[in-house]
Design an enzyme around this catalytic site. Structure first.
Site, PDB file in Angstrom:
ATOM      1  CB  CYS A 217      42.716 -38.129  95.486  1.00 53.37           C
ATOM      2  SG  CYS A 217      42.915 -36.503  96.546  1.00 53.37           S
TER       3      CYS A 217
ATOM      4  CB  THR B  70      50.342 -39.243  59.861  1.00 53.82           C
ATOM      5  OG1 THR B  70      49.849 -40.171  59.300  1.00 53.82           O
ATOM      6  CG2 THR B  70      50.491 -37.788  59.238  1.00 53.82           C
TER       7      THR B  70
ATOM      8  CB  ALA C  31      58.361 -37.172  78.600  1.00 57.54           C
TER       9      ALA C  31
HETATM   10  C1  LIG Z   1      55.361 -34.595  82.559  1.00 60.06           C
HETATM   11  C2  LIG Z   1      56.642 -35.672  82.906  1.00 60.06           C
HETATM   12  C3  LIG Z   1      56.349 -36.726  82.147  1.00 60.06           C
HETATM   13  C4  LIG Z   1      55.335 -37.085  81.140  1.00 60.06           C
HETATM   14  O1  LIG Z   1      55.582 -36.416  80.115  1.00 60.06           O
HETATM   15  P1  LIG Z   1      54.321 -36.076  78.900  1.00 60.06           P
HETATM   16  O2  LIG Z   1      54.808 -35.338  77.954  1.00 60.06           O
HETATM   17  O3  LIG Z   1      53.264 -35.499  79.971  1.00 60.06           O
HETATM   18  O4  LIG Z   1      53.840 -37.647  78.462  1.00 60.06           O
HETATM   19  C5  LIG Z   1      57.538 -37.849  82.238  1.00 60.06           C
HETATM   20  N1  LIG Z   1      58.522 -37.495  83.198  1.00 60.06           N
HETATM   21  C6  LIG Z   1      58.517 -36.251  84.002  1.00 60.06           C
HETATM   22  C7  LIG Z   1      59.748 -36.078  84.810  1.00 60.06           C
HETATM   23  C8  LIG Z   1      57.554 -35.427  83.786  1.00 60.06           C
HETATM   24  O5  LIG Z   1      57.709 -34.242  84.785  1.00 60.06           O
END
Ligand SMILES: *Cc1c(COP(=O)(O)O)cnc(C)c1O
Length: 386
Positions: free
Chosen positions: A328, A243, A75
Site C-alpha cells: 500500500c 558499542t 541484514a
Molecule cells: C528481512 C530481510 C532483510 C532485512 O533484514 P533486517 O534484519 O530486518 O534489517 C534483508 N533481506 C532479506 C532477504 C530479508 O528477508
C-alpha cells in the site's frame, strides 16, 4: 476469540524461548552487562567473551572463521555496508555492479544510492521461476564490474538461487559476490567456502533471534576492503563502530547455534506442514503457484487466486496472519515488484498471498488457514458471480 494463526515467519519469527533466556542473562547488574570494549576490568572481559562466543556460533552455521563476522543492526545494514562499503573502497578498480530486480529493498535501495554516487548498476530480470541463471549473469559482466549482489533465497517467493554457479561467474570476471542470506540461513546449507561467497548478510530475527541485530560475513582476504558507513570507536576492525549490543549478539549467537543443530529437523517439520496445506487446498480451482515448489524453500509459498481481489481476500482472512502480494502506497495499492519482476500479471499479483511457516507452526494453524482460505475463496467467488 483465538489469536490469528501466525503464518508470516518470512516477515519475522518469534524469539525462541531458549534465546530469550540467554538474552535475559546479559542485561542486569547480576548478569553480563558490561561494555565488551572495556579492557580494564573483569566484567568487561566476560562480556567480550560472550560476544566472541556468539561470533563463533554465527560463524559455525556458515563454516566461516569468527574473524570474518562483523556485527551490524540487521541484514538491512549489512546489505548497505556490503554494497556501498565495497563499491566506495574499490572505486579505482571499477564502477560497475550487477544485481537483480527482485532483491530485497535493502539491496535495491543501496544500489540506487550507489547510482547517485556515479556507479553503474545492471538490473537483471529473473527467470519466471524467480532465479537468475549463470548465463544471464555472465552476459552482464563487464571489465569494470567489481561487485555482484544476488540473494540466496527470495523473501517473497522462497526461490533458491544457485549461488555456487553464480559465484563462479562473478569470480571468472574478477568481481566479488555479495549474497543476502537473511532468508536462507538455517533453511539451506550455506557453506561460504564451498559456495564461494565473499560477502554475506545475515539477520537475527528471521531465525528465531531478536530484531535489531545482524551480521556481515566478510571473507578474510588481503584484497578485501570495505569502507565503514558508521564511524566512531573503530569497533569491528574499523568496519562498524558502536558499542556492541551484548544481549542482542548473544541472542543471535544462541539462535544460530540452535539452527546448526535443529535446522534440518525444522525443515522436515515445515515440509510436512506445507504439504498438509497444499493437500487441503488441492480440491479448489483457480490457485496458481507463483513459484515452483521444487526449487523453493518449503517454509515459503506464494499463491495467486483467480476471481477474487486481494483486499477482499485479506479482509476475509483476518483469522490468519499472512502477507499479500501488494504494497500500500499513500495513493494506491500496487502489486508486489517481486511478483511483477517474475512476470506475474498485475491482477493475479494483487490477489496473491505469501504464507510462511516456522518452528512453532502447528497442524492446527495449518488446518485453520486451509479452512479460512477455502471459505473465503468460495464466498468471494460466489459473490462475484451474483
Ligand atoms: C528481512 C530481510 C532483510 C532485512 O533484514 P533486517 O534484519 O530486518 O534489517 C534483508 N533481506 C532479506 C532477504 C530479508 O528477508
Amino acid at each position: 476469540m483465538k489469536a490469528p494463526a501466525y503464518l508470516d515467519y518470512a516477515a519475522t519469527t518469534p524469539v525462541d524461548p531458549r534465546v530469550a533466556e540467554v538474552m535475559s542473562r546479559h542485561l542486569t547488574m547480576d548478569g553480563i552487562f558490561a561494555n565488551p570494549a572495556s579492557r580494564s576490568h573483569m566484567p568487561g572481559w566476560t562480556a567480550e567473551q560472550a560476544v566472541e562466543n556468539a561470533r563463533r556460533q554465527v560463524a559455525d552455521l556458515i563454516q566461516a572463521d569468527p574473524r570474518e563476522i562483523v556485527w551490524t543492526s540487521g541484514a538491512t545494514e549489512s546489505d548497505n555496508l556490503a554494497i556501498l562499503g565495497y563499491l566506495r573502497a574499490n572505486r579505482e578498480r571499477g564502477r560497475h555492479m550487477v544485481t537483480s530486480l527482485i532483491e530485497h529493498k535493502a539491496v535495491i535501495d543501496s544500489a540506487k544510492a550507489a547510482e547517485k554516487e556515479g556507479f553503474d548498476v545492471t538490473w537483471l530480470t529473473p527467470q519466471q521461476d524467480g532465479r537468475i541463471t549463470p548465463e544471464q549473469l555472465a552476459s552482464a559482466m563487464r571489465p569494470d564490474t567489481v561487485l555482484v549482489s544476488l540473494m540466496a533465497v527470495n523473501n517473497e517467493l522462497g526461490t533458491i538461487n544457485d549461488i555456487a554457479a553464480l559465484a563462479k561467474v562473478a569470480h571468472e570476471h574478477g568481481a566479488v559476490l555479495h549474497v543476502d542470506a537473511a532468508q536462507a540461513s538455517g533453511r539451506i546449507a550455506l557453506n561460504v567456502r564451498e559456495l564461494g561467497i565473499d560477502l554475506m548478510s545475515l539477520s537475527g530475527h528471521k531465525l528465531y533471534g531478536p530484531k535489531g541485530i545482524g551480521a556481515l560475513f566478510v571473507k578474510r582476504d588481503p584484497d578485501m576492503r570495505i569502507e565503514a558507513l558508521i564511524h566512531g570507536g573503530g569497533h569491528e576492525r574499523g568496519m562498524r563502530s558502536g558499542t556492541l549490543a551484548t544481549h542482542q549478539i548473544v541472542g543471535m549467537g544462541e539462535a544460530f547455534a540452535i539452527a546448526s543443530r535443529e535446522g534440518p529437523t525444522d525443515q522436515a517439520h515445515i515440509t510436512a506442514l506445507r504439504d498438509r496445506l497444499l493437500d487441503a487446498l488441492a480440491g479448489l480451482d483457480g490457485i496458481h503457484h507463483n513459484t515452483d515448489i521444487q526449487t523453493s524453500v518449503p517454509n515459503i509459498i506464494n499463491l495467486g487466486f483467480d476471481g477474487v481481489d486481494g483486499e477482499s481476500l485479506l479482509m476475509a482472512l483476518r483469522d490468519i496472519a499472512i502477507s499479500t502480494g501488494s504494497a500500500c502506497n499513500s495513493a494506491s495499492v500496487e502489486p508486489s515488484y517481486v511478483l511483477r519482476g517474475i512476470g506475474v500479471p498485475r491482477r493475479l499479483a494483487l490477489s496473491s498471498l505469501r504464507l510462511s511457516f516456522g518452528r512453532f507452526t502447528t497442524e492446527d494453524d495449518i488446518d485453520r488457514a486451509a479452512q479460512a482460505l477455502r471459505q473465503a475463496l468460495i464466498g468471494l467467488r460466489e459473490r462475484a458471480t451474483q
